[in-house]
Design a protein around this motif. Structure first.
Motif, short mmCIF file in Angstrom:
data_model
loop_
_atom_site.label_atom_id
_atom_site.label_comp_id
_atom_site.label_asym_id
_atom_site.label_seq_id
_atom_site.Cartn_x
_atom_site.Cartn_y
_atom_site.Cartn_z
N GLY A 103 0.99 -1.19 0.20
CA GLY A 103 -0.03 0.08 0.28
C GLY A 103 1.24 1.26 -0.01
O GLY A 103 0.35 2.04 -0.33
N GLY A 104 1.89 1.22 0.53
CA GLY A 104 2.91 2.55 -0.01
C GLY A 104 3.11 2.36 -0.95
O GLY A 104 3.35 1.63 -2.75
N PRO A 105 4.51 3.70 -1.27
CA PRO A 105 4.95 3.76 -2.99
C PRO A 105 5.40 3.02 -3.12
O PRO A 105 6.41 2.77 -5.08
N THR A 106 7.36 2.34 -2.77
CA THR A 106 7.81 1.26 -3.45
C THR A 106 6.51 0.14 -3.49
O THR A 106 6.99 -0.23 -4.78
N SER A 134 14.95 5.41 6.02
CA SER A 134 14.43 5.65 4.20
C SER A 134 13.84 6.87 4.10
O SER A 134 14.68 7.66 4.04
N ALA A 135 13.29 6.70 2.68
CA ALA A 135 12.90 7.79 1.91
C ALA A 135 12.31 8.69 2.60
O ALA A 135 13.00 10.56 2.72
N SER A 136 11.78 8.23 3.72
CA SER A 136 10.48 9.81 4.82
C SER A 136 11.59 10.21 5.44
O SER A 136 11.65 11.25 6.19
N ARG A 141 6.38 -0.07 9.04
CA ARG A 141 6.88 -0.36 8.16
C ARG A 141 7.07 0.27 6.95
O ARG A 141 6.71 -0.35 5.60
N GLY A 142 6.09 1.01 6.43
CA GLY A 142 5.96 1.62 5.33
C GLY A 142 5.55 2.78 5.36
O GLY A 142 5.08 3.23 6.39
N THR A 143 5.31 3.99 4.26
CA THR A 143 4.41 5.13 4.57
C THR A 143 2.95 5.44 4.35
O THR A 143 2.20 5.87 4.11
N GLY A 144 3.15 3.55 3.86
CA GLY A 144 1.41 3.06 3.08
C GLY A 144 0.54 3.40 4.81
O GLY A 144 -0.52 4.21 4.85
N PRO A 145 1.05 2.30 5.58
CA PRO A 145 0.37 2.87 7.17
C PRO A 145 0.25 4.10 7.53
O PRO A 145 -0.16 4.62 7.92
N1 ASP Z 1 9.54 4.09 0.46
C1 ASP Z 1 9.13 4.15 1.71
C2 ASP Z 1 9.92 5.22 2.36
O1 ASP Z 1 11.59 4.85 2.51
C3 ASP Z 1 8.55 3.42 2.34
C4 ASP Z 1 7.32 3.08 1.42
O2 ASP Z 1 7.26 2.49 0.57
O3 ASP Z 1 6.65 1.76 2.00
O4 ASP Z 1 9.50 6.55 3.27
#
Ligand code: ASP
Length: 323
Positions: A37-40, A159-161, A182-186
């Motif tokens: 559900g996140g960008p990656t 992470s990117a964020s 665990r990811g920027t989706g959540p």
């Molecule tokens: N790419 C995001 C990050 O590194 C994490 C993700 O894909 O959920 O912040």
């Protein structure tokens, strides 16, 4: 003797170009280093689905989360180098993690070989709708006045964020508490619910929620405005020059994967990013699509190493402590 040499010949045939021509004969696992559900994950699904059509085999997405993607890249580095396990990553997982994590059980630059560069997107400075700031200057003043109350989401150290938060804090002089997800989706779901108040998040993850009015955007971290969001000012235009971060993505395989297989995968990725439907989807999320030349394994490998050299002093200066 004859039998042994026949077997040796067979082994050569199986690992050589003839074998690569038959490749792939079974589904390919694509390791994604963050939560679904996140960008990656989104990039993996959009590009992977199209690559799978090109290769005539299914792609199985394996979300391996934790430690900002470094667990996933370890799993990839130790997978069989046969083209049936590949991984997607980005500036954080495949450059910055190699600088901040001192105890990785793999060599980030040498145990993974590049397959193809994938699109890049800027970060957006976004807050929950509860944050009472009209523009970036007001937001910075609010963060300074409420440092003990505000928390921001990241996808873990490296992470990117997190890179975005480091750049933002360094330039604005703010220092809010960071909460790892665990990811920027959540994480963005918690931002919508005001469980956290701020994120410096990839545009592909945040922009749909900004458009829907669920969160508020103050600035984009690219040099120029994003064509996908022309109303959002650059950080420089909003009064804070120097917050410049663009998150690029890529595909890698374990070292030792035959070059013919890497070439096959690269051709499938190039074809995927030439598809007008895929381009439209990605561009609408603020992603810039690399040229086929930039996507070539050697060009991408050189780019990754140049990014490593660029980010090493910046990350070392930020002095990120990993427990
Ligand atoms: N790419 C995001 C990050 O590194 C994490 C993700 O894909 O959920 O912040």
């Amino acid at each position: 003797m004859l039998r042994r040499s026949a077997l040796a010949l067979l082994a050569v045939a199986l690992s050589g170009p003839a074998f690569a021509q038959a490749y792939p004969t079974k589904p390919i696992t694509l390791i994604v280093p963050f939560a679904a559900g996140g960008p990656t994950d989104l990039m993996a699904r959009i590009v992977g689905e199209r690559m799978s059509k090109e290769l005539g085999q299914q792609f199985i997405i394996d979300n391996v989360t934790g430690a900002a993607g470094s667990i996933a890249m370890g799993k990839l580095a130790h997978a069989a180098p046969d083209g049936y396990t590949i991984g997607i990553g980005h500036l954080g997982t495949n450059v910055v993690n190699g600088i901040i994590y001192k105890n990785l059980n793999y060599d980030l630059l040498n145990d993974l070989v590049p397959i193809a560069r994938l699109p890049s997107n800027p970060l957006l400075v976004v807050t929950s709708n509860q944050v009472p700031a009209k523009d970036l200057k007001e937001l910075v003043a609010y963060l300074k006045a409420n440092a003990d109350k505000v928390s921001g989401g990241t996808a873990g150290l490296g992470s990117a964020s997190h890179i975005g938060a480091l750049a933002f804090n360094a330039v604005t002089g703010t220092n809010y508490q960071l909460v790892p997800y665990r990811g920027t989706g959540p994480a963005v779901q918690d931002l919508i619910a005001n469980q956290i108040q701020i994120m410096i998040d990839q545009s592909s993850n945040s922009l749909p929620h900004v458009r829907a009015g669920k969160i508020r955007a103050y600035a984009v971290t690219s040099k120029e405005r994003s064509t996908a969001a022309p109303d959002i000012p650059t950080a420089a235009e909003a009064g804070f020059p120097g917050i410049e971060v663009v998150i690029w993505h890529g595909l890698w395989a374990p070292k030792g994967t035959p070059p013919e297989i890497i070439a096959r995968l690269n051709a499938a990725a190039v074809a995927a990013l030439q598809d007008p439907e895929i381009r439209r989807k990605l561009e609408d999320l603020g992603q810039d699509i690399p040229t086929p030349e930039q996507m070539q394994p050697a060009a991408f490998g050189a780019f990754q190493r140049a990014e490593f050299a660029k980010w090493k002093p910046i990350i070392e200066k930020a002095n990120v402590k990993v427990e």
